[in-house]
Design a protein around this motif. Structure first.
Motif, PDB file in Angstrom:
ATOM      1  N   UNK A   1      47.517  52.692  42.596  1.00 29.37           N
ATOM      2  CA  UNK A   1      48.286  51.452  42.599  1.00 29.37           C
ATOM      3  C   UNK A   1      49.118  51.390  43.877  1.00 29.37           C
ATOM      4  N   UNK A   2      49.214  50.197  44.413  1.00 29.92           N
ATOM      5  CA  UNK A   2      50.022  50.028  45.616  1.00 29.92           C
ATOM      6  C   UNK A   2      50.928  48.807  45.475  1.00 29.92           C
ATOM      7  N   UNK A   3      52.032  48.842  46.210  1.00 29.93           N
ATOM      8  CA  UNK A   3      52.999  47.752  46.331  1.00 29.93           C
ATOM      9  C   UNK A   3      53.373  47.095  45.002  1.00 29.93           C
ATOM     10  N   UNK A   4      53.056  45.814  44.819  1.00 31.82           N
ATOM     11  CA  UNK A   4      53.503  45.068  43.640  1.00 31.82           C
ATOM     12  C   UNK A   4      52.770  45.469  42.354  1.00 31.82           C
ATOM     13  N   UNK A   5      51.706  46.226  42.457  1.00 36.14           N
ATOM     14  CA  UNK A   5      50.980  46.670  41.266  1.00 36.14           C
ATOM     15  C   UNK A   5      51.779  47.726  40.498  1.00 36.14           C
ATOM     16  N   UNK A   6      52.726  48.361  41.149  1.00 34.71           N
ATOM     17  CA  UNK A   6      53.552  49.384  40.515  1.00 34.71           C
ATOM     18  C   UNK A   6      54.608  48.685  39.664  1.00 34.71           C
ATOM     19  N   UNK A   7      54.553  48.878  38.342  1.00 24.93           N
ATOM     20  CA  UNK A   7      55.447  48.161  37.432  1.00 24.93           C
ATOM     21  C   UNK A   7      56.429  49.077  36.711  1.00 24.93           C
ATOM     22  N   UNK A   8      56.536  50.328  37.135  1.00 25.33           N
ATOM     23  CA  UNK A   8      57.463  51.259  36.497  1.00 25.33           C
ATOM     24  C   UNK A   8      58.905  50.907  36.854  1.00 25.33           C
ATOM     25  N   UNK A   9      59.841  51.177  35.908  1.00 20.92           N
ATOM     26  CA  UNK A   9      61.246  50.882  36.156  1.00 20.92           C
ATOM     27  C   UNK A   9      61.802  51.785  37.249  1.00 20.92           C
ATOM     28  N   UNK A  10      61.546  53.099  37.093  1.00 23.58           N
ATOM     29  CA  UNK A  10      62.051  54.058  38.072  1.00 23.58           C
ATOM     30  C   UNK A  10      60.897  54.884  38.629  1.00 23.58           C
ATOM     31  N   UNK A  11      60.981  55.180  39.915  1.00 27.55           N
ATOM     32  CA  UNK A  11      59.970  56.018  40.565  1.00 27.55           C
ATOM     33  C   UNK A  11      60.652  57.032  41.481  1.00 27.55           C
ATOM     34  N   UNK A  12      60.010  58.189  41.650  1.00 26.03           N
ATOM     35  CA  UNK A  12      60.485  59.185  42.616  1.00 26.03           C
ATOM     36  C   UNK A  12      59.825  58.830  43.937  1.00 26.03           C
ATOM     37  N   UNK A  13      60.609  58.668  44.990  1.00 25.13           N
ATOM     38  CA  UNK A  13      60.089  58.203  46.269  1.00 25.13           C
ATOM     39  C   UNK A  13      60.059  59.346  47.282  1.00 25.13           C
ATOM     40  N   UNK A  14      58.915  59.436  47.993  1.00 19.71           N
ATOM     41  CA  UNK A  14      58.733  60.421  49.054  1.00 19.71           C
ATOM     42  C   UNK A  14      58.408  59.659  50.328  1.00 19.71           C
ATOM     43  N   UNK A  15      59.017  60.064  51.456  1.00 19.44           N
ATOM     44  CA  UNK A  15      58.772  59.376  52.732  1.00 19.44           C
ATOM     45  C   UNK A  15      57.440  59.813  53.330  1.00 19.44           C
ATOM     46  N   UNK A  16      57.059  59.195  54.457  1.00 19.17           N
ATOM     47  CA  UNK A  16      55.807  59.533  55.141  1.00 19.17           C
ATOM     48  C   UNK A  16      55.776  60.987  55.594  1.00 19.17           C
ATOM     49  N   UNK A  40      53.810  51.022  49.598  1.00 16.85           N
ATOM     50  CA  UNK A  40      54.306  51.949  48.579  1.00 16.85           C
ATOM     51  C   UNK A  40      53.104  52.309  47.710  1.00 16.85           C
ATOM     52  N   UNK A  41      52.751  53.597  47.686  1.00 17.55           N
ATOM     53  CA  UNK A  41      51.545  54.040  46.991  1.00 17.55           C
ATOM     54  C   UNK A  41      51.924  55.008  45.879  1.00 17.55           C
ATOM     55  N   UNK A  42      51.417  54.720  44.660  1.00 11.76           N
ATOM     56  CA  UNK A  42      51.674  55.633  43.538  1.00 11.76           C
ATOM     57  C   UNK A  42      50.696  56.798  43.651  1.00 11.76           C
ATOM     58  N   UNK A  43      51.238  58.008  43.846  1.00 11.43           N
ATOM     59  CA  UNK A  43      50.416  59.188  44.050  1.00 11.43           C
ATOM     60  C   UNK A  43      50.212  59.962  42.752  1.00 11.43           C
ATOM     61  N   UNK A  44      51.284  60.163  41.989  1.00 14.94           N
ATOM     62  CA  UNK A  44      51.198  60.917  40.739  1.00 14.94           C
ATOM     63  C   UNK A  44      51.667  60.042  39.580  1.00 14.94           C
ATOM     64  N   UNK A  45      50.763  59.260  38.972  1.00 16.42           N
ATOM     65  CA  UNK A  45      51.166  58.344  37.902  1.00 16.42           C
ATOM     66  C   UNK A  45      51.557  59.034  36.600  1.00 16.42           C
ATOM     67  N   UNK A  46      51.109  60.267  36.382  1.00 15.58           N
ATOM     68  CA  UNK A  46      51.398  60.942  35.120  1.00 15.58           C
ATOM     69  C   UNK A  46      52.742  61.664  35.124  1.00 15.58           C
ATOM     70  N   UNK A  47      53.334  61.834  36.295  1.00 23.90           N
ATOM     71  CA  UNK A  47      54.615  62.548  36.375  1.00 23.90           C
ATOM     72  C   UNK A  47      55.731  61.708  35.759  1.00 23.90           C
ATOM     73  N   UNK A  48      56.821  62.372  35.378  1.00 26.40           N
ATOM     74  CA  UNK A  48      57.994  61.671  34.829  1.00 26.40           C
ATOM     75  C   UNK A  48      59.158  61.885  35.774  1.00 26.40           C
ATOM     76  N   UNK A  49      59.675  60.904  36.445  1.00 26.06           N
ATOM     77  CA  UNK A  49      59.100  59.567  36.692  1.00 26.06           C
ATOM     78  C   UNK A  49      57.919  59.643  37.664  1.00 26.06           C
ATOM     79  N   UNK A  50      57.090  58.591  37.727  1.00 30.57           N
ATOM     80  CA  UNK A  50      55.927  58.601  38.620  1.00 30.57           C
ATOM     81  C   UNK A  50      56.340  58.783  40.087  1.00 30.57           C
ATOM     82  N   UNK A  51      55.488  59.489  40.847  1.00 30.91           N
ATOM     83  CA  UNK A  51      55.797  59.755  42.252  1.00 30.91           C
ATOM     84  C   UNK A  51      55.096  58.724  43.118  1.00 30.91           C
ATOM     85  N   UNK A  52      55.877  58.096  44.006  1.00 31.88           N
ATOM     86  CA  UNK A  52      55.341  57.114  44.948  1.00 31.88           C
ATOM     87  C   UNK A  52      55.645  57.575  46.370  1.00 31.88           C
ATOM     88  N   UNK A  53      54.717  57.299  47.276  1.00 29.44           N
ATOM     89  CA  UNK A  53      54.906  57.704  48.659  1.00 29.44           C
ATOM     90  C   UNK A  53      54.897  56.461  49.542  1.00 29.44           C
TER      91      UNK A  53
END
Length: 164
Positions: A1-16, A40-53
């Motif tokens: 999932x990328x950009x607006x497709x990510x619908x989670x309330x909270x995400x863990x964000x990692x920089x480039x 914004x790309x969701x890398x680990x959707x199963x993690x709590x909270x999901x990890x996005x890079x």
């Protein structure tokens, strides 16, 4: 999932660069990515909270396909080679077949040894089992019996694999 497709309330964000930017709402993370001009790309959707890079999606896809190609190069496909015997095989013929099987095994392939019974030969199944056991004994220095001799229809089948 990328950009607006990510619908989670909270995400863990990692920089480039791989630096942790912390946990934030997906809207804030999307704003941060837009400011940098990347996705914004969701890398680990199963993690709590999901990890996005935060990174360029095209670059991400390119690296992913490159990693898959590398993994494919390293993987070894094991082929199954077949050696056919008959119940009234002579010692020299058996030695020749054993040498062929030895060559296959040293290449890293598995060997399927088939002993085919025809007509009255079916009355002497015990001789066939003895032949297969002696065949496995000849190759005991390079091979181990993967599946022992088993009777199927009119033939007896045994699998040999390379010794590790």
């Amino acid at each position: 999932m990328i950009n607006e497709q990510i619908r989670d309330k909270e995400v863990r964000v990692v920089s480039e660069t791989g630096e942790q930017l912390g946990i934030m709402s997906s809207k804030d993370a999307q704003k941060l990515a837009d400011e940098q001009g990347v996705d914004l790309i969701k890398i680990a959707p199963t993690a709590k909270p999901p990890v996005c890079k935060i990174m360029d999606y095209g670059k991400f896809r390119y690296e992913q396909t490159r990693r898959e190609k590398e993994a494919k190069k390293k993987q070894r496909v094991i082929e199954i080679k077949e050696v056919r015997l008959s119940p009234n095989i002579d010692n020299n013929d058996l030695n020749t077949k054993a040498n062929m099987a030895r060559k296959f095994l040293t290449k890293g392939d598995k060997v399927k040894v088939t002993l085919r019974f025809r007509g009255r030969e079916l009355a002497h199944v015990d001789n066939g089992k003895a032949i297969l056991n002696s065949f496995a004994e000849m190759l005991s220095d390079v091979a181990v019996v993967d599946k022992p001799a088993k009777f199927e229809g009119r033939s007896m089948i045994m699998f040999l694999a390379e010794k590790r």
